[in-house]
Design a protein around this motif. Structure first.
Motif, short mmCIF file in Angstrom:
data_model
loop_
_atom_site.label_atom_id
_atom_site.label_comp_id
_atom_site.label_asym_id
_atom_site.label_seq_id
_atom_site.Cartn_x
_atom_site.Cartn_y
_atom_site.Cartn_z
N UNK A 225 -1.54 -22.38 -5.53
CA UNK A 225 -0.70 -20.87 -4.84
C UNK A 225 -1.46 -19.61 -5.78
N UNK A 226 -1.72 -18.99 -4.73
CA UNK A 226 -1.89 -17.06 -4.77
C UNK A 226 -1.16 -16.17 -4.56
N UNK A 227 -1.44 -15.21 -5.61
CA UNK A 227 -0.11 -13.66 -5.17
C UNK A 227 -1.28 -12.75 -4.33
N UNK A 228 -0.48 -11.97 -3.39
CA UNK A 228 -1.36 -11.01 -3.11
C UNK A 228 -0.84 -9.41 -4.06
N UNK A 229 -1.73 -8.86 -4.32
CA UNK A 229 -0.75 -7.44 -4.77
C UNK A 229 -0.15 -6.68 -3.66
N UNK A 230 0.35 -5.87 -4.18
CA UNK A 230 0.20 -4.56 -3.62
C UNK A 230 -0.07 -3.52 -3.51
N UNK A 231 -0.99 -2.41 -3.00
CA UNK A 231 -2.13 -1.04 -3.31
C UNK A 231 -0.25 -0.21 -2.45
N UNK A 232 -0.81 0.92 -3.53
CA UNK A 232 0.17 2.07 -2.97
C UNK A 232 -0.73 3.12 -3.33
N UNK A 233 -0.78 4.02 -2.35
CA UNK A 233 -1.71 5.60 -2.19
C UNK A 233 -0.38 6.25 -2.59
N UNK A 234 -0.07 7.14 -3.49
CA UNK A 234 0.05 8.57 -4.65
C UNK A 234 -0.88 9.14 -3.79
N UNK A 235 0.02 10.04 -3.49
CA UNK A 235 -0.72 11.98 -2.81
C UNK A 235 0.40 13.03 -3.89
N UNK A 236 -0.83 13.93 -3.90
CA UNK A 236 -0.38 15.26 -4.39
C UNK A 236 -1.57 15.97 -3.84
N UNK A 237 -0.65 17.09 -3.47
CA UNK A 237 -1.03 18.37 -2.59
C UNK A 237 -0.77 19.52 -2.34
N UNK A 238 -1.84 20.42 -2.85
CA UNK A 238 -1.07 21.95 -2.29
C UNK A 238 -0.28 22.41 -0.77
N UNK A 239 0.18 23.98 -1.50
CA UNK A 239 1.03 24.02 -0.65
C UNK A 239 0.67 24.29 0.98
#
Length: 129
Positions: A1-15
């Motif tokens: 059995x193998x599991x799949x990691x979930x990749x999450x992209x977080x963002x920060x930004x200027x106005x």
């Protein structure tokens, strides 16, 4: 059995960041880490990232602004620390959205126009292939 990691992209930004700023940052992340599964952002910055999510058919996870200070980040931006209570908004958002046991895959990246930052966290695998 193998599991799949979930990749999450977080963002920060200027106005003054645009959708193109975020698009370019996401492109850098995909080039470096492969396909991204979800996007993440704080409540206050939500509209622009939701537009990006719609363009790429990706779910957007919204995290509370007040939770940023609880996250240890790889990057130590003095501006971010003073304004948001964390060394990197993008890194903190990615970690918060990825949940308990998450880990950053590297420090944040900065968009070519220097208006947006993004980071990827790997969430615990949730499914079996």
């Amino acid at each position: 059995m193998s599991t799949t990691p979930i990749l999450i992209a977080g963002f920060g930004f200027r106005r003054e960041a645009t959708l193109a700023s975020l698009e370019q940052a996401l492109e850098q992340l995909c080039h470096q880490y492969g396909d991204i599964d979800r996007l993440a952002v704080t409540h206050a910055m939500r509209p622009l990232v939701e537009s990006l999510g719609r363009q790429h058919c990706l779910e957007v996870v919204v995290v509370a602004d007040d939770d940023l200070a609880s996250m240890a980040t790889l990057t130590r931006s003095a501006y971010s620390q003073q304004a948001k209570g964390t060394g990197s908004v993008a890194e903190a958002v990615a970690l918060l959205a990825a949940g308990s046991g998450a880990q950053l895959l590297g420090p944040r990246i900065i968009s070519a126009d220097r208006k947006a930052t993004a980071a990827v966290a790997k969430a615990r695998a949730t499914g079996v292939i």
